[in-house]
Write an enzyme that holds these catalytic residues in place. Structure first.
Site, PDB file in Angstrom:
ATOM      1  N   ASN A   7      10.668  12.174  -6.108  1.00  0.00           N
ATOM      2  CA  ASN A   7       9.734  11.476  -7.000  1.00  0.00           C
ATOM      3  C   ASN A   7       8.502  12.367  -7.215  1.00  0.00           C
ATOM      4  OD1 ASN A   7       7.386   9.896  -7.691  1.00  0.00           O
ATOM      5  ND2 ASN A   7       8.606   8.066  -7.367  1.00  0.00           N
ATOM      6  N   HIS A  10       3.263  11.959  -8.016  1.00  0.00           N
ATOM      7  CA  HIS A  10       1.943  12.379  -7.519  1.00  0.00           C
ATOM      8  C   HIS A  10       1.559  13.803  -7.911  1.00  0.00           C
ATOM      9  CE1 HIS A  10       1.365   8.513  -6.020  1.00  0.00           C
ATOM     10  NE2 HIS A  10       2.402   8.561  -5.210  1.00  0.00           N
ATOM     11  N   HIS A  43       8.011   7.158 -12.163  1.00  0.00           N
ATOM     12  CA  HIS A  43       7.672   5.757 -12.421  1.00  0.00           C
ATOM     13  C   HIS A  43       6.674   5.726 -13.579  1.00  0.00           C
ATOM     14  CE1 HIS A  43       6.144   1.713 -10.502  1.00  0.00           C
ATOM     15  NE2 HIS A  43       6.465   1.575 -11.763  1.00  0.00           N
ATOM     16  N   ARG A  45       4.277   3.775 -15.088  1.00  0.00           N
ATOM     17  CA  ARG A  45       3.532   2.532 -14.802  1.00  0.00           C
ATOM     18  C   ARG A  45       2.878   2.000 -16.062  1.00  0.00           C
ATOM     19  NH1 ARG A  45       1.878   0.380 -10.033  1.00  0.00           N
ATOM     20  NH2 ARG A  45       2.884   1.253  -8.193  1.00  0.00           N
ATOM     21  N   ARG A  49      -1.044   5.564 -14.855  1.00  0.00           N
ATOM     22  CA  ARG A  49      -1.968   6.273 -13.955  1.00  0.00           C
ATOM     23  C   ARG A  49      -1.461   7.666 -13.559  1.00  0.00           C
ATOM     24  NH1 ARG A  49      -1.326   2.727  -8.458  1.00  0.00           N
ATOM     25  NH2 ARG A  49      -1.722   1.026  -9.905  1.00  0.00           N
ATOM     26  N   HIS A  50      -0.164   7.900 -13.725  1.00  0.00           N
ATOM     27  CA  HIS A  50       0.319   9.263 -13.449  1.00  0.00           C
ATOM     28  C   HIS A  50       1.283   9.747 -14.551  1.00  0.00           C
ATOM     29  CE1 HIS A  50       3.208   6.739 -11.357  1.00  0.00           C
ATOM     30  NE2 HIS A  50       2.467   6.596 -10.273  1.00  0.00           N
ATOM     31  N   GLU A  70      11.863   4.726 -12.593  1.00  0.00           N
ATOM     32  CA  GLU A  70      11.418   3.473 -11.966  1.00  0.00           C
ATOM     33  C   GLU A  70      10.610   2.714 -13.002  1.00  0.00           C
ATOM     34  OE1 GLU A  70       9.110   4.292  -8.538  1.00  0.00           O
ATOM     35  OE2 GLU A  70      10.668   5.471  -7.603  1.00  0.00           O
ATOM     36  N   THR A 100       0.569   1.621  -4.349  1.00  0.00           N
ATOM     37  CA  THR A 100       1.964   2.023  -4.521  1.00  0.00           C
ATOM     38  C   THR A 100       2.801   0.758  -4.560  1.00  0.00           C
ATOM     39  OG1 THR A 100       3.772   3.316  -3.537  1.00  0.00           O
ATOM     40  CG2 THR A 100       2.220   2.331  -2.000  1.00  0.00           C
ATOM     41  N   THR A 101       4.122   0.881  -4.791  1.00  0.00           N
ATOM     42  CA  THR A 101       4.978  -0.303  -4.884  1.00  0.00           C
ATOM     43  C   THR A 101       5.104  -0.933  -3.495  1.00  0.00           C
ATOM     44  OG1 THR A 101       6.145   0.939  -6.582  1.00  0.00           O
ATOM     45  CG2 THR A 101       7.155  -1.120  -5.862  1.00  0.00           C
ATOM     46  N   GLU A 151      18.342  -0.197  -4.183  1.00  0.00           N
ATOM     47  CA  GLU A 151      17.571   0.710  -3.324  1.00  0.00           C
ATOM     48  C   GLU A 151      16.803  -0.149  -2.344  1.00  0.00           C
ATOM     49  OE1 GLU A 151      15.210   3.741  -5.275  1.00  0.00           O
ATOM     50  OE2 GLU A 151      13.912   3.949  -3.517  1.00  0.00           O
ATOM     51  N   HIS A 191      10.839   4.835   0.135  1.00  0.00           N
ATOM     52  CA  HIS A 191       9.446   4.419   0.238  1.00  0.00           C
ATOM     53  C   HIS A 191       8.890   4.705   1.639  1.00  0.00           C
ATOM     54  CE1 HIS A 191       5.645   2.449  -0.350  1.00  0.00           C
ATOM     55  NE2 HIS A 191       5.915   2.493  -1.636  1.00  0.00           N
ATOM     56  N   GLY A 192       7.894   5.559   1.648  1.00  0.00           N
ATOM     57  CA  GLY A 192       7.215   5.880   2.909  1.00  0.00           C
ATOM     58  C   GLY A 192       8.004   6.820   3.806  1.00  0.00           C
TER      59      GLY A 192
HETATM   60  N1  PXP Z   1      11.639   4.492  -4.372  1.00  0.00           N
HETATM   61  C1  PXP Z   1      10.948   3.631  -5.157  1.00  0.00           C
HETATM   62  C2  PXP Z   1      11.714   2.581  -5.891  1.00  0.00           C
HETATM   63  C3  PXP Z   1       9.546   3.730  -5.296  1.00  0.00           C
HETATM   64  O1  PXP Z   1       8.883   2.852  -6.083  1.00  0.00           O
HETATM   65  C4  PXP Z   1       8.874   4.766  -4.635  1.00  0.00           C
HETATM   66  C5  PXP Z   1       7.395   4.926  -4.813  1.00  0.00           C
HETATM   67  O2  PXP Z   1       7.096   5.241  -6.135  1.00  0.00           O
HETATM   68  C6  PXP Z   1       9.625   5.662  -3.856  1.00  0.00           C
HETATM   69  C7  PXP Z   1      10.996   5.490  -3.720  1.00  0.00           C
HETATM   70  C8  PXP Z   1       9.008   6.830  -3.148  1.00  0.00           C
HETATM   71  O3  PXP Z   1       8.080   6.404  -2.214  1.00  0.00           O
HETATM   72  P1  PXP Z   1       7.159   7.499  -1.497  1.00  0.00           P
HETATM   73  O4  PXP Z   1       6.291   8.077  -2.556  1.00  0.00           O
HETATM   74  O5  PXP Z   1       6.406   6.688  -0.489  1.00  0.00           O
HETATM   75  O6  PXP Z   1       8.084   8.509  -0.899  1.00  0.00           O
END
Ligand code: PXP
Length: 240
Positions: A7, A10, A43, A45, A49-50, A70, A100-101, A151, A191-192
């Site tokens: 992803n 950022h 993503h 949004r 924002r990005h 996304e 974040t989500t 996911e 995520h994370g």
């Molecule tokens: N998967 C989904 C569906 C997400 O919304 C995000 C955050 O945008 C991620 C994965 C990646 O999360 P992270 O940036 O914390 O690795």
């Protein structure tokens, strides 16, 4: 082998800090692809924002692996998705104020709208995945919605305090993966996830793809994006 989707949101966040032209997310995507990423995730949004439409349209032209968009299920974004035609759409919840989500999509509570969007995307040749918490009710609803992919949100595992809590959340993800795979769903997670917590998730039987953004971009700031992607790929492949 577990696939890695990178992803690059950022990279675009950094650009937007100065509303400038660098770093260029399209350049970043090409580096990720060359370093072995199996797909690029962005993503779009509602508040832009990005990632912006311009990024999305260029990425669609140049990404040869898999472009995973996304997106929320709002009319404006669905329309854009149908024009761009990513290889996959991941439907996510979206709140304006969140950093974040924060949690998974409430599929149970929004089944009708999700089915509408899934069908519309499908008519445009786009398969949908649903970003959900590792919860049997949500998995049942996802199956009912007709999607073939989900996911699992790994945020609770990633944010757990202490080993005991972390193991408990890992167990939830394992159980959810087995449950969903038995229903014939393809299971992804994200995520994370970072260089310290990813291997336990990569080892789970049935997980086919991990989507990772923030920690790769953070490491890239220090060691470069090519190396950051390769190091994550290696961890996922060798599961050590
Ligand atoms: N998967 C989904 C569906 C997400 O919304 C995000 C955050 O945008 C991620 C994965 C990646 O999360 P992270 O940036 O914390 O690795």
């Amino acid at each position: 082998m577990v696939r890695l989707g990178v992803n690059i949101d950022h990279i675009a966040t950094l650009r937007e800090v100065r509303h400038g032209i660098e770093p260029e997310p399209v350049f970043a995507a090409l580096i990720c692809q060359a370093a072995g990423a199996d797909g690029i995730v962005v993503h779009l949004r509602e508040d832009r924002r990005h990632i912006k439409e311009r990024d999305l349209f260029i990425l669609r032209e140049i990404i040869k692996t898999k472009l995973n968009l996304e997106m929320s299920v709002t009319e404006e974004i669905v329309k854009i998705a149908c024009q761009v035609k990513p290889d996959q759409a991941t439907l996510v919840p979206e709140k304006r104020q969140e950093l974040t989500t924060e949690g998974g999509l409430d599929v149970c509570g929004n089944l009708k709208r999700i089915i509408q969007v899934r069908e519309r995307l499908e008519r445009n040749g786009i398969g949908s995945s649903l970003f959900i918490d590792p919860d049997k009710r949500q998995i049942d609803a996802a199956k009912k919605s007709g999607v073939k992919m989900i996911e699992l949100h790994t945020g609770r595992y990633a944010n757990a305090k202490g080993q005991k809590q972390q193991e408990a959340h890992l167990k939830e993800i394992k159980a959810a993966t087995g449950y969903a795979a038995a229903k014939g769903l393809e299971v992804f997670a994200g995520h994370g996830l970072n260089y310290y917590n990813v291997t336990s998730v990569a080892r789970i039987d049935g997980i086919e793809e991990l989507n990772i953004g923030y920690s790769i971009v953070c490491r890239a700031a220090l060691v470069g994006l090519d190396r950051a992607v390769r190091e994550m790929k290696e961890l996922i492949e060798h599961k050590r």
